[in-house]
Write a protein that holds these residues in place. Structure first.
Motif, short mmCIF file in Angstrom:
data_model
loop_
_atom_site.label_atom_id
_atom_site.label_comp_id
_atom_site.label_asym_id
_atom_site.label_seq_id
_atom_site.Cartn_x
_atom_site.Cartn_y
_atom_site.Cartn_z
N VAL A 1 -78.28 -34.78 -84.77
CA VAL A 1 -78.04 -35.40 -86.08
C VAL A 1 -76.71 -34.93 -86.64
CG1 VAL A 1 -78.87 -35.63 -88.45
CG2 VAL A 1 -80.51 -35.55 -86.56
N GLN A 2 -75.94 -35.87 -87.17
CA GLN A 2 -74.72 -35.59 -87.91
C GLN A 2 -74.94 -36.00 -89.36
OE1 GLN A 2 -71.53 -34.24 -86.55
NE2 GLN A 2 -73.19 -33.58 -85.22
N LEU A 3 -74.86 -35.04 -90.28
CA LEU A 3 -75.15 -35.25 -91.70
C LEU A 3 -73.87 -35.16 -92.52
CD1 LEU A 3 -77.02 -35.29 -94.26
CD2 LEU A 3 -77.19 -32.81 -93.99
N GLY A 4 -73.60 -36.16 -93.35
CA GLY A 4 -72.41 -36.08 -94.18
C GLY A 4 -72.20 -37.30 -95.03
N GLY A 5 -70.93 -37.60 -95.32
CA GLY A 5 -70.59 -38.69 -96.22
C GLY A 5 -70.41 -38.15 -97.62
N ASN A 6 -71.09 -38.77 -98.58
CA ASN A 6 -70.97 -38.35 -99.97
C ASN A 6 -71.64 -37.00 -100.22
OD1 ASN A 6 -70.03 -39.14 -102.65
ND2 ASN A 6 -72.18 -39.22 -103.21
N ILE B 1 -77.50 -44.25 -96.59
CA ILE B 1 -78.41 -44.08 -97.73
C ILE B 1 -77.63 -44.21 -99.02
CG2 ILE B 1 -79.97 -42.49 -98.91
CD1 ILE B 1 -79.31 -41.70 -95.35
N THR B 2 -78.17 -45.00 -99.95
CA THR B 2 -77.57 -45.08 -101.27
C THR B 2 -78.66 -45.26 -102.32
OG1 THR B 2 -75.67 -45.97 -102.48
CG2 THR B 2 -77.16 -47.58 -101.47
N GLY B 3 -78.24 -45.28 -103.58
CA GLY B 3 -79.15 -45.37 -104.72
C GLY B 3 -78.49 -44.64 -105.87
N ASP C 1 -76.77 -41.28 -78.21
CA ASP C 1 -77.89 -40.36 -78.41
C ASP C 1 -77.69 -39.47 -79.64
OD1 ASP C 1 -75.78 -38.94 -77.44
OD2 ASP C 1 -76.92 -37.83 -75.92
N ARG C 2 -76.82 -39.89 -80.54
CA ARG C 2 -76.51 -39.11 -81.74
C ARG C 2 -76.75 -39.97 -82.97
NH1 ARG C 2 -71.03 -37.14 -80.83
NH2 ARG C 2 -72.07 -35.33 -79.89
N ILE C 3 -77.48 -39.43 -83.95
CA ILE C 3 -77.80 -40.18 -85.17
C ILE C 3 -76.93 -39.69 -86.32
CG2 ILE C 3 -79.61 -40.87 -86.78
CD1 ILE C 3 -81.66 -40.12 -84.63
N HIS C 4 -76.15 -40.57 -86.89
CA HIS C 4 -75.39 -40.25 -88.10
C HIS C 4 -76.23 -40.61 -89.32
CE1 HIS C 4 -71.97 -39.83 -85.40
NE2 HIS C 4 -71.29 -39.31 -86.40
N VAL C 5 -76.47 -39.62 -90.17
CA VAL C 5 -77.22 -39.81 -91.41
C VAL C 5 -76.25 -39.59 -92.56
CG1 VAL C 5 -79.19 -39.03 -92.78
CG2 VAL C 5 -79.33 -39.00 -90.28
N ILE C 6 -75.89 -40.67 -93.23
CA ILE C 6 -74.73 -40.67 -94.12
C ILE C 6 -75.11 -41.14 -95.53
CG2 ILE C 6 -72.41 -41.57 -94.49
CD1 ILE C 6 -72.71 -39.80 -91.98
N GLU C 7 -74.83 -40.29 -96.51
CA GLU C 7 -74.99 -40.71 -97.91
C GLU C 7 -73.75 -41.48 -98.34
OE1 GLU C 7 -74.77 -38.76 -102.34
OE2 GLU C 7 -75.79 -37.58 -100.80
N CYS C 8 -73.95 -42.62 -99.00
CA CYS C 8 -72.85 -43.48 -99.42
C CYS C 8 -72.89 -43.70 -100.93
CB CYS C 8 -72.91 -44.84 -98.72
SG CYS C 8 -72.67 -44.77 -96.93
#
Length: 475
Positions: free
Chosen positions: A143-148, A119-121, A162-169
């Motif tokens: 769910v693994q949440l992280g990044g920026n 995800i970005t913006g 079976d694991r979703i990485h949700v990452i802010e970039c």
């Protein structure tokens, strides 16, 4: 942790030993790489030593041994001028990458493409990222949440089918991730930002575009000219393994995801508007007030839908989302008065979103002012009952507010919070809002906006006792 095995037995230069840099060094070591780490500051070097990371002054190193330079995102890659490590890497033909790229290579090497949402913006990416992760978790996904946002990506659990990485970039991270190819890429919006680090708006937009250009499903905003142009360009250059889907919070779409009248819909191509699929309602989602959050919710719901969640799961996740700390966070209610912590609003643009979301506001504002002050917020002054000025910006803000609305100089947050609370409870508003939305940096009185918001939360928690005591004195 995600051990970086793709550089096993190779020599890697690493510069920048802050949070993500130290995380990256440890992940590389865990994967068997020989890490040559350095930082310009004593604090970073001392922290690295304390964590078992060996140091090597990269200005004196043998760069011919390095397979890559891993650069922390806060270090200039191109503007205002390349960092000295960047110049040395280019002179020696060494590729320059970041922690997001290392994750992408691990994902490709070990899973062939596990679920990965990037995800970005310019605005809203943290809320969209956190909201999407919440929706998926509430639906029972791993769910693994992280990044920026918060946790560095390599501190998360490794990629798995079976694991979703949700990452802010951030744009800085994307610029260091040449093989970024997420399952779902989200580009929310674009306005001029970080131009000092990218040289021109065109460069900044081109970097952001790369995140969705490499995605299997590209969810692209159409509410500003920059993202609209990117969506049109990607759609005009189809790629067999990529779908480009528009998202709007400004109007209903004949096809795509959109927010309208506090509800999020999916419009199927070729179907009339009345047959649009209702994904979620925002009308009772108190943590998602305001038009900007309608945009965030539209993207989060769209990504959840693309992950296979049904309408009921999406609606339940949206309704139960608690919000992020310090972003229009409801920290308490005393009688009729609601107390809202928007300490993250460190400039007028950010404060505007909170002021647009409430009425009958008792506004705590001030700190270390940014360029332009609060003049641009004048259209929202009719929503404000009174302002309470704190910090170094008090004189400048008083000049802006003079004759426009009542204000009081309070200097410190504790004084402002108490005065705003008593005024709100003494007024005639049905639901007065005591709003900390400073439109300023915190550094004149607090270490960061988090410390400022935490202080406000603590003050609000202590108010009932103060109010009870005050009422007892006047009984």
């Amino acid at each position: 942790m995600t051990p970086v095995t793709t550089f096993k037995s190779k020599h890697v230069g690493l510069f920048g030993l802050g949070g993500s840099g130290l995380s990256t060094a440890k992940a590389l070591i865990a994967g068997g790489a020989h890490v040559h780490a350095w930082d310009d500051g004593d604090a970073g070097r001392l922290k690295a030593i304390a964590n078992g990371v060996s140091l090597d002054d990269l200005s004196q190193a043998d760069w011919s041994r390095f397979s890559a330079l891993v650069l922390s995102p806060g270090v200039p890659l191109t503007h205002p001028e390349p960092h000295w490590t960047v110049k040395l890497a280019k002179a020696n033909g060494v590729e320059i990458i970041g922690d997001i790229e290392l994750f992408c290579r691990e994902r490709a090497a070990h899973t062939g493409g596990s679920p990965f949402i990037a995800i970005t913006g310019t605005n809203g990416k943290s809320t969209t990222t956190a909201l999407l992760a919440h929706i998926l978790r509430e639906a029972g996904r791993d769910v693994q949440l992280g990044g920026n946002i918060g946790v560095p990506i390599l501190d998360l659990e490794p990629p798995a089918e079976d694991r979703i990485h949700v990452i802010e970039c951030s744009s800085f991270q994307i610029d260091l991730a040449p093989s970024l190819k997420p399952t779902i890429g989200i580009l929310i919006n674009l306005t001029p930002d970080h131009i000092d680090r990218h040289g021109a708006m065109e460069n900044y937009a081109a970097i952001k575009e790369r995140l969705v250009a490499g995605a299997e499903v590209a969810l692209v905003g159409v509410d500003d000219p920059y993202t609209h142009a990117i969506g049109a360009r990607l759609s005009a250059n189809p790629r067999g393994d990529r779908r480009v889907v528009p998202v709007s919070a400004a109007r209903a779409l004949e096809w795509g995801f959109y927010a309208e009248n506090g509800e999020v819909y999916f419009g199927e191509r070729g179907h009339p508007p009345e047959e649009a699929e209702l994904l979620a309602s925002l009308k009772n989602a108190r943590a998602l007030r305001g038009a900007h959050n309608a945009q965030n919710a539209a993207f989060a719901a769209a990504a959840a839908w693309e992950c296979g969640l049904d309408d009921e799961e999406i609606a339940a996740g949206v309704a139960s989302y608690p919000g992020l700390p310090h972003r229009m966070e409801e920290v308490g209610r005393i009688d009729r008065a609601l107390f809202v912590n928007d300490s993250k609003a460190t400039n007028a643009d950010a404060a505007e979103k909170a002021l647009a979301s409430f009425t009958d506001i008792y506004w705590i504002v001030g700190g270390k002012a940014k360029d332009g002050g609060i003049e641009r917020l004048r259209p929202y002054f009719p929503r404000i009952r009174k302002a309470y000025l704190i910090g170094r910006a008090s004189d400048d803000f008083a000049r802006t507010l003079e004759g426009a609305l009542p204000y009081e100089r309070c200097e410190t947050l504790d004084v402002a919070t108490m005065k705003a609370a008593f005024d709100a409870l003494a007024g005639d508003a049905r639901e007065p809002i005591v709003l900390l939305s400073p439109a300023c940096a915190s550094y004149d009185q607090f270490a960061n906006f988090e410390a400022r918001g935490d202080a406000f939360r603590g003050l609000v928690n202590g108010l009932p006792a103060v109010i009870a005591a005050r009422r007892g004195e006047h009984a």
